[in-house]
Design a protein around this motif. Structure first.
Motif, PDB file in Angstrom:
ATOM      1  N   GLU A 254       0.818  -1.213   0.000  1.00 37.05           N
ATOM      2  CA  GLU A 254       0.000   0.000   0.000  1.00 37.05           C
ATOM      3  C   GLU A 254       0.854   1.265   0.000  1.00 37.05           C
ATOM      4  OE1 GLU A 254      -3.971  -0.884   2.362  1.00 37.05           O
ATOM      5  OE2 GLU A 254      -2.238  -1.529   3.571  1.00 37.05           O
ATOM      6  N   PHE A 255       2.156   1.103   0.126  1.00 38.35           N
ATOM      7  CA  PHE A 255       3.080   2.233   0.128  1.00 38.35           C
ATOM      8  C   PHE A 255       3.823   2.298  -1.202  1.00 38.35           C
ATOM      9  CE2 PHE A 255       4.230   3.339   4.831  1.00 38.35           C
ATOM     10  CZ  PHE A 255       2.900   3.679   5.065  1.00 38.35           C
ATOM     11  N   SER A 256       4.236   3.496  -1.582  1.00 37.95           N
ATOM     12  CA  SER A 256       5.072   3.671  -2.771  1.00 37.95           C
ATOM     13  C   SER A 256       6.491   3.219  -2.465  1.00 37.95           C
ATOM     14  CB  SER A 256       5.080   5.145  -3.181  1.00 37.95           C
ATOM     15  OG  SER A 256       5.737   5.928  -2.184  1.00 37.95           O
ATOM     16  N   GLY A 257       7.310   3.130  -3.507  1.00 38.61           N
ATOM     17  CA  GLY A 257       8.703   2.741  -3.318  1.00 38.61           C
ATOM     18  C   GLY A 257       9.448   3.692  -2.402  1.00 38.61           C
ATOM     19  N   GLY A 258       9.206   4.984  -2.564  1.00 37.53           N
ATOM     20  CA  GLY A 258       9.865   5.969  -1.714  1.00 37.53           C
ATOM     21  C   GLY A 258       9.420   5.874  -0.268  1.00 37.53           C
ATOM     22  N   MET A 259       8.124   5.600  -0.045  1.00 44.01           N
ATOM     23  CA  MET A 259       7.633   5.469   1.327  1.00 44.01           C
ATOM     24  C   MET A 259       8.194   4.207   1.984  1.00 44.01           C
ATOM     25  SD  MET A 259       3.684   6.679   0.723  1.00 44.01           S
ATOM     26  CE  MET A 259       3.119   6.430   2.405  1.00 44.01           C
ATOM     27  N   ASN A 260       8.306   3.121   1.216  1.00 37.18           N
ATOM     28  CA  ASN A 260       8.885   1.905   1.777  1.00 37.18           C
ATOM     29  C   ASN A 260      10.362   2.095   2.101  1.00 37.18           C
ATOM     30  OD1 ASN A 260       6.769   0.018   2.011  1.00 37.18           O
ATOM     31  ND2 ASN A 260       6.800  -0.411  -0.174  1.00 37.18           N
ATOM     32  N   GLU A 261      11.046   2.908   1.318  1.00 37.39           N
ATOM     33  CA  GLU A 261      12.445   3.197   1.629  1.00 37.39           C
ATOM     34  C   GLU A 261      12.536   3.953   2.954  1.00 37.39           C
ATOM     35  OE1 GLU A 261      16.058   2.308   1.245  1.00 37.39           O
ATOM     36  OE2 GLU A 261      14.794   1.880  -0.490  1.00 37.39           O
ATOM     37  N   ARG A 262      11.582   4.843   3.199  1.00 38.33           N
ATOM     38  CA  ARG A 262      11.536   5.550   4.487  1.00 38.33           C
ATOM     39  C   ARG A 262      11.271   4.571   5.632  1.00 38.33           C
ATOM     40  NH1 ARG A 262      10.818  11.238   4.019  1.00 38.33           N
ATOM     41  NH2 ARG A 262      10.762  11.885   1.836  1.00 38.33           N
ATOM     42  N   VAL A 263      10.443   3.569   5.372  1.00 36.48           N
ATOM     43  CA  VAL A 263      10.184   2.547   6.387  1.00 36.48           C
ATOM     44  C   VAL A 263      11.463   1.792   6.715  1.00 36.48           C
ATOM     45  CG1 VAL A 263       8.957   0.383   6.843  1.00 36.48           C
ATOM     46  CG2 VAL A 263       7.748   2.297   5.775  1.00 36.48           C
ATOM     47  N   MET A 264      12.247   1.453   5.691  1.00 34.49           N
ATOM     48  CA  MET A 264      13.519   0.759   5.920  1.00 34.49           C
ATOM     49  C   MET A 264      14.453   1.602   6.782  1.00 34.49           C
ATOM     50  SD  MET A 264      13.238  -2.170   4.476  1.00 34.49           S
ATOM     51  CE  MET A 264      14.945  -2.679   4.606  1.00 34.49           C
ATOM     52  N   ILE A 265      14.451   2.904   6.543  1.00 30.20           N
ATOM     53  CA  ILE A 265      15.283   3.807   7.343  1.00 30.20           C
ATOM     54  C   ILE A 265      14.778   3.843   8.787  1.00 30.20           C
ATOM     55  CG2 ILE A 265      16.023   6.208   7.635  1.00 30.20           C
ATOM     56  CD1 ILE A 265      15.877   6.442   4.544  1.00 30.20           C
ATOM     57  N   ALA A 266      13.449   3.887   8.961  1.00 33.50           N
ATOM     58  CA  ALA A 266      12.871   3.874  10.314  1.00 33.50           C
ATOM     59  C   ALA A 266      13.254   2.610  11.062  1.00 33.50           C
ATOM     60  CB  ALA A 266      11.351   4.004  10.233  1.00 33.50           C
ATOM     61  N   MET A 267      13.230   1.467  10.386  1.00 30.73           N
ATOM     62  CA  MET A 267      13.611   0.207  11.025  1.00 30.73           C
ATOM     63  C   MET A 267      15.076   0.217  11.430  1.00 30.73           C
ATOM     64  SD  MET A 267      11.533  -2.556   8.666  1.00 30.73           S
ATOM     65  CE  MET A 267      12.129  -3.972   9.587  1.00 30.73           C
ATOM     66  N   ALA A 268      15.915   0.814  10.575  1.00 35.14           N
ATOM     67  CA  ALA A 268      17.345   0.895  10.893  1.00 35.14           C
ATOM     68  C   ALA A 268      17.603   1.795  12.092  1.00 35.14           C
ATOM     69  CB  ALA A 268      18.118   1.401   9.677  1.00 35.14           C
ATOM     70  N   LEU A 269      16.717   2.775  12.316  1.00 32.17           N
ATOM     71  CA  LEU A 269      16.884   3.709  13.434  1.00 32.17           C
ATOM     72  C   LEU A 269      16.231   3.216  14.726  1.00 32.17           C
ATOM     73  CD1 LEU A 269      16.190   7.114  11.611  1.00 32.17           C
ATOM     74  CD2 LEU A 269      18.409   6.095  12.160  1.00 32.17           C
ATOM     75  N   ALA A 270      15.527   2.082  14.663  1.00 31.75           N
ATOM     76  CA  ALA A 270      14.734   1.623  15.814  1.00 31.75           C
ATOM     77  C   ALA A 270      15.576   1.357  17.049  1.00 31.75           C
ATOM     78  CB  ALA A 270      13.951   0.368  15.434  1.00 31.75           C
ATOM     79  N   GLY A 271      16.834   0.978  16.871  1.00 32.62           N
ATOM     80  CA  GLY A 271      17.699   0.720  18.018  1.00 32.62           C
ATOM     81  C   GLY A 271      18.554   1.905  18.404  1.00 32.62           C
ATOM     82  N   ASN A 272      18.277   3.063  17.790  1.00 36.06           N
ATOM     83  CA  ASN A 272      19.047   4.290  18.027  1.00 36.06           C
ATOM     84  C   ASN A 272      20.556   4.041  17.865  1.00 36.06           C
ATOM     85  OD1 ASN A 272      19.408   7.024  18.602  1.00 36.06           O
ATOM     86  ND2 ASN A 272      19.639   6.659  20.794  1.00 36.06           N
ATOM     87  N   PRO A 273      20.966   3.514  16.698  1.00 39.29           N
ATOM     88  CA  PRO A 273      22.377   3.187  16.499  1.00 39.29           C
ATOM     89  C   PRO A 273      23.233   4.441  16.367  1.00 39.29           C
ATOM     90  CG  PRO A 273      21.196   2.976  14.440  1.00 39.29           C
ATOM     91  CD  PRO A 273      20.155   3.260  15.494  1.00 39.29           C
TER      92      PRO A 273
ATOM     93  N   ASP B  31      12.462   7.579  -8.638  1.00 33.56           N
ATOM     94  CA  ASP B  31      12.555   8.691  -9.582  1.00 33.56           C
ATOM     95  C   ASP B  31      13.238   9.877  -8.912  1.00 33.56           C
ATOM     96  OD1 ASP B  31      10.586  10.148  -8.095  1.00 33.56           O
ATOM     97  OD2 ASP B  31       8.998   9.126  -9.187  1.00 33.56           O
ATOM     98  N   THR B  32      13.624  10.853  -9.697  1.00 39.57           N
ATOM     99  CA  THR B  32      14.484  11.933  -9.205  1.00 39.57           C
ATOM    100  C   THR B  32      13.896  12.710  -8.033  1.00 39.57           C
ATOM    101  OG1 THR B  32      15.555  12.147 -11.365  1.00 39.57           O
ATOM    102  CG2 THR B  32      15.732  14.020  -9.862  1.00 39.57           C
ATOM    103  N   PRO B  33      12.638  13.149  -8.070  1.00 41.18           N
ATOM    104  CA  PRO B  33      12.104  13.894  -6.915  1.00 41.18           C
ATOM    105  C   PRO B  33      12.100  13.062  -5.628  1.00 41.18           C
ATOM    106  CG  PRO B  33      10.710  14.222  -8.833  1.00 41.18           C
ATOM    107  CD  PRO B  33      11.663  13.116  -9.180  1.00 41.18           C
ATOM    108  N   VAL B  34      11.713  11.765  -5.730  1.00 45.75           N
ATOM    109  CA  VAL B  34      11.685  10.906  -4.549  1.00 45.75           C
ATOM    110  C   VAL B  34      13.102  10.656  -4.054  1.00 45.75           C
ATOM    111  CG1 VAL B  34      11.047   8.625  -3.671  1.00 45.75           C
ATOM    112  CG2 VAL B  34       9.514   9.830  -5.229  1.00 45.75           C
ATOM    113  N   LYS B  35      14.017  10.408  -4.984  1.00 49.59           N
ATOM    114  CA  LYS B  35      15.415  10.185  -4.616  1.00 49.59           C
ATOM    115  C   LYS B  35      15.967  11.383  -3.863  1.00 49.59           C
ATOM    116  CE  LYS B  35      18.787  10.878  -7.493  1.00 49.59           C
ATOM    117  NZ  LYS B  35      19.721  10.757  -8.640  1.00 49.59           N
ATOM    118  N   ASN B  36      15.674  12.568  -4.338  1.00 47.02           N
ATOM    119  CA  ASN B  36      16.165  13.778  -3.678  1.00 47.02           C
ATOM    120  C   ASN B  36      15.640  13.905  -2.257  1.00 47.02           C
ATOM    121  OD1 ASN B  36      17.667  14.560  -5.904  1.00 47.02           O
ATOM    122  ND2 ASN B  36      16.041  15.853  -6.751  1.00 47.02           N
TER     123      ASN B  36
END
Length: 316
Positions: A157-176, A189-194
């Motif tokens: 239900e999420f776009s590719g860019g939103m799922n990439e944000r989810v991956m980042i959130a998961m990586a931050l879950a342990g406050n590394p 695409d370019t706007p999402v990548k930026n």
């Protein structure tokens, strides 16, 4: 903003090889790198040069049969010498990783929020409503506009860019204190990548980061230093400004020349096999300045000025 905290990483003489039938794939060959506290180091190179293998080796996520030698020292501890239980505490809690390709990394039958909450529970020790609240907070931190609704959404239900944000959130879950971002802008695409690059830039103000990418333009935006990798080796390393304004290795010059704003001139030839690397300089078959000695002698990575390294017999 001044970046603080630990997160220093030293990679010393790291080599990583895989057995493929009767042949040996030398994916990483005697790599030496340091990521300083609070620094963003870019690791760039073409697909298949060994970048992702290096990132996976740091967290010991490779197959147990992988041949690894050297040292990976994080905050004074050699990760290659730790037991599996000690290593599990480092993964996520000390070093977080944004895995390549969110489509295959996220579980399609578990909600976005639950996947983040599981990471929170593992690394922060909270459960129930506390874990949910932290997952919602992380979704908000990475820019999901309606995190409460997003918590109950599924990856499809999420776009590719939103799922990439989810991956980042998961990586931050342990406050590394240290983050490895592996090709986080691929396929966007370019706007999402930026927007993803801007998010990583903000995150990098608070922690050290290894930014693995083949996107030199993205690395130029957020990295303090850049290391260039070719055929399993580091061929050049230096500050982003110095490397982009005055590249010393022919491969680095080729990468910069292939950018649209630099004329979009591709490097001739193909990347060599990691099974049968060329003798001498690995780049010699594609180099327009190759001499006979380049084909015979393998150049060392040498420091030519403070913090500036190059692997080329004729860099000057």
């Amino acid at each position: 903003m001044t970046k603080t905290g630990a997160g220093v990483l030293h990679i010393r003489n790291l080599s990583v090889s895989f057995q493929s039938g009767h042949e040996l794939v030398r994916a990483v060959n005697t790599v030496n790198l340091t990521v300083k506290p609070g620094e963003i180091l870019g690791l760039i190179g073409e697909t298949g040069c060994g970048k992702t293998v290096l990132g996976m080796a740091i967290l010991r996520l490779l197959h147990p049969d992988t041949l690894i030698s050297g040292e990976i020292v994080y905050n004074g501890t050699n990760l290659l010498a730790l037991g599996e239980e000690e290593m599990r505490q480092i993964r996520g809690g000390g070093i977080g990783m944004v895995l390549q390709n969110s489509v295959t990394s996220l579980n399609p039958v578990v909600t976005i929020g639950r996947q983040i909450a599981e990471s929170v529970e593992l690394h922060q020790g909270c459960t129930g409503d506390a874990a949910r609240s932290e997952a919602v907070r992380l979704l908000k931190e990475v820019g999901i506009s309606d995190p409460e609704t997003g918590y109950d959404a599924y990856p499809h239900e999420f776009s590719g860019g939103m799922n990439e944000r989810v991956m980042i959130a998961m990586a931050l879950a342990g406050n590394p204190s240290f983050l490895i971002a592996d090709e986080p802008t691929t396929g966007l695409d370019t706007p999402v990548k930026n927007r993803i690059v801007s998010l990583l830039q903000d995150i990098g103000r608070k922690r050290s980061m290894l930014f693995i990418t083949h996107d030199l333009a993205a690395a130029a935006r957020i990295c303090d230093r850049i290391a260039v990798m070719y055929c399993g080796e580091i061929v050049e390393c230096g500050s982003t400004a110095d490397l982009l304004s005055g590249p010393l290795h022919p491969y680095t010059r080729g990468l910069i020349g292939s950018l649209p704003q630099r004329g979009f001139s591709p490097i001739s030839g193909m990347s060599p096999s990691l099974i049968n690397a060329p003798p001498g300089c690995r780049f010699s078959p594609r180099c327009d300045r190759c001499h006979e000695c380049c084909r015979e002698h393998h150049p060392p990575l040498q420091e030519i000025s403070n913090g500036r390294y190059v692997r080329c017999l004729f860099h000057d």
